[in-house]
Design a protein around this motif. Structure first.
Motif, mmCIF file in Angstrom:
data_model
loop_
_atom_site.group_PDB
_atom_site.id
_atom_site.type_symbol
_atom_site.label_atom_id
_atom_site.label_comp_id
_atom_site.label_asym_id
_atom_site.label_seq_id
_atom_site.Cartn_x
_atom_site.Cartn_y
_atom_site.Cartn_z
ATOM 1 N N SER A 1 16.510 7.068 -8.415
ATOM 2 C CA SER A 1 15.258 7.799 -8.246
ATOM 3 C C SER A 1 15.048 7.992 -6.748
ATOM 4 O O SER A 1 15.126 7.035 -5.978
ATOM 5 N N ARG A 2 14.803 9.222 -6.364
ATOM 6 C CA ARG A 2 14.590 9.526 -4.950
ATOM 7 C C ARG A 2 13.112 9.381 -4.606
ATOM 8 O O ARG A 2 12.267 9.403 -5.478
ATOM 9 N N ASN A 3 12.815 9.235 -3.355
ATOM 10 C CA ASN A 3 11.435 9.113 -2.874
ATOM 11 C C ASN A 3 10.669 7.992 -3.575
ATOM 12 O O ASN A 3 9.621 8.233 -4.179
ATOM 13 N N PRO A 4 11.188 6.769 -3.509
ATOM 14 C CA PRO A 4 10.471 5.663 -4.160
ATOM 15 C C PRO A 4 9.129 5.389 -3.488
ATOM 16 O O PRO A 4 8.946 5.691 -2.307
ATOM 17 N N VAL A 5 8.221 4.837 -4.254
ATOM 18 C CA VAL A 5 6.914 4.468 -3.713
ATOM 19 C C VAL A 5 7.113 3.269 -2.795
ATOM 20 O O VAL A 5 7.731 2.273 -3.183
ATOM 21 N N ALA A 6 6.591 3.381 -1.594
ATOM 22 C CA ALA A 6 6.718 2.306 -0.608
ATOM 23 C C ALA A 6 5.354 2.049 0.025
ATOM 24 O O ALA A 6 4.540 2.968 0.158
ATOM 25 N N VAL A 7 5.131 0.806 0.386
ATOM 26 C CA VAL A 7 3.864 0.390 1.000
ATOM 27 C C VAL A 7 4.170 -0.473 2.220
ATOM 28 O O VAL A 7 5.282 -0.953 2.394
ATOM 29 N N SER A 8 3.142 -0.688 3.028
ATOM 30 C CA SER A 8 3.286 -1.594 4.169
ATOM 31 C C SER A 8 2.955 -3.012 3.694
ATOM 32 O O SER A 8 2.220 -3.178 2.712
ATOM 33 N N PRO A 9 3.445 -4.029 4.386
ATOM 34 C CA PRO A 9 3.162 -5.409 3.987
ATOM 35 C C PRO A 9 1.673 -5.758 4.085
ATOM 36 O O PRO A 9 1.217 -6.698 3.445
ATOM 37 N N GLU A 10 0.916 -4.984 4.844
ATOM 38 C CA GLU A 10 -0.506 -5.263 5.033
ATOM 39 C C GLU A 10 -1.386 -4.697 3.917
ATOM 40 O O GLU A 10 -2.536 -5.096 3.770
ATOM 41 N N LEU A 11 -0.859 -3.771 3.130
ATOM 42 C CA LEU A 11 -1.650 -3.162 2.059
ATOM 43 C C LEU A 11 -2.055 -4.230 1.044
ATOM 44 O O LEU A 11 -1.297 -5.148 0.769
ATOM 45 N N SER A 12 -3.239 -4.117 0.483
ATOM 46 C CA SER A 12 -3.713 -5.146 -0.446
ATOM 47 C C SER A 12 -2.949 -5.100 -1.773
ATOM 48 O O SER A 12 -2.484 -4.043 -2.209
ATOM 49 N N VAL A 13 -2.845 -6.259 -2.384
ATOM 50 C CA VAL A 13 -2.230 -6.378 -3.703
ATOM 51 C C VAL A 13 -2.956 -5.463 -4.686
ATOM 52 O O VAL A 13 -2.333 -4.794 -5.514
ATOM 53 N N GLU A 14 -4.263 -5.424 -4.589
ATOM 54 C CA GLU A 14 -5.074 -4.568 -5.466
ATOM 55 C C GLU A 14 -4.634 -3.108 -5.358
ATOM 56 O O GLU A 14 -4.484 -2.404 -6.361
ATOM 57 N N HIS A 15 -4.388 -2.636 -4.147
ATOM 58 C CA HIS A 15 -3.950 -1.252 -3.936
ATOM 59 C C HIS A 15 -2.553 -1.037 -4.513
ATOM 60 O O HIS A 15 -2.271 0.021 -5.091
ATOM 61 N N VAL A 16 -1.680 -2.024 -4.368
ATOM 62 C CA VAL A 16 -0.329 -1.940 -4.928
ATOM 63 C C VAL A 16 -0.404 -1.781 -6.448
ATOM 64 O O VAL A 16 0.286 -0.943 -7.035
ATOM 65 N N ILE A 17 -1.268 -2.563 -7.076
ATOM 66 C CA ILE A 17 -1.435 -2.470 -8.536
ATOM 67 C C ILE A 17 -1.891 -1.064 -8.924
ATOM 68 O O ILE A 17 -1.366 -0.474 -9.872
ATOM 69 N N ARG A 18 -2.844 -0.528 -8.188
ATOM 70 C CA ARG A 18 -3.327 0.831 -8.485
ATOM 71 C C ARG A 18 -2.217 1.870 -8.331
ATOM 72 O O ARG A 18 -2.098 2.779 -9.145
ATOM 73 N N LEU A 19 -1.420 1.724 -7.287
ATOM 74 C CA LEU A 19 -0.296 2.649 -7.084
ATOM 75 C C LEU A 19 0.709 2.574 -8.230
ATOM 76 O O LEU A 19 1.187 3.605 -8.718
#
Length: 137
Positions: free
Chosen positions: A17-35
């Motif tokens: 899969s191209r263009n995987p979803v990526a986040v910064s280490p500082e982003l909240s767990v809550e935001h990761v769950i929403r993504l």
């Protein structure tokens, strides 16, 4: 001469899969769950700038729910729950080898890295899709 099973199924590049979803280490767990919910995915890659530093799976998030990460809250940074230095795969690797790696290590995804640059992610679903395509030929 017949092609080997690896040649018949293809390379990681063919199925990742191209263009995987990526986040910064500082982003909240809550935001990761929403993504993850919004994209319907089970894995998010964690990037520090251009450098892959970790991966978060739905399994990591479940550990929070069942209390193994009791010191963490939904507002904790993603870097606290990620698996650091994830196993990666080359886009030129035979898909069969990558699938075997996922099974042996009991992981659901492999970030795909080329020349130290993240270019995709290979998930179990991608590998199943390849298997079905090969079986249906």
């Amino acid at each position: 001469m017949d092609a080997t099973p690896s040649e018949k199924v293809g390379r990681v590049r063919d199925w990742m899969s191209r263009n995987p979803v990526a986040v910064s280490p500082e982003l909240s767990v809550e935001h990761v769950i929403r993504l993850m919910r919004a994209h319907g995915i089970r894995h998010v890659l964690v990037m520090d700038g251009e450098r892959l530093v970790g991966i978060i799976s739905n399994r990591d998030l479940r550990r929070l729910v069942v209390g193994e990460g009791s010191a963490l809250s939904p507002r904790s940074p993603a870097g606290r729950i990620m698996t650091e230095s994830p196993v990666t795969v080359s886009p030129e690797a035979p898909l069969i080898e990558a699938a075997r790696e996922m099974l042996d290590r009991k992981i659901g995804a492999l970030p795909v890295v080329e020349e130290n640059r993240l270019i995709g992610i290979l998930t179990k679903s991608d590998a199943f899709e390849a298997l079905l395509a090969w079986a249906e030929r």
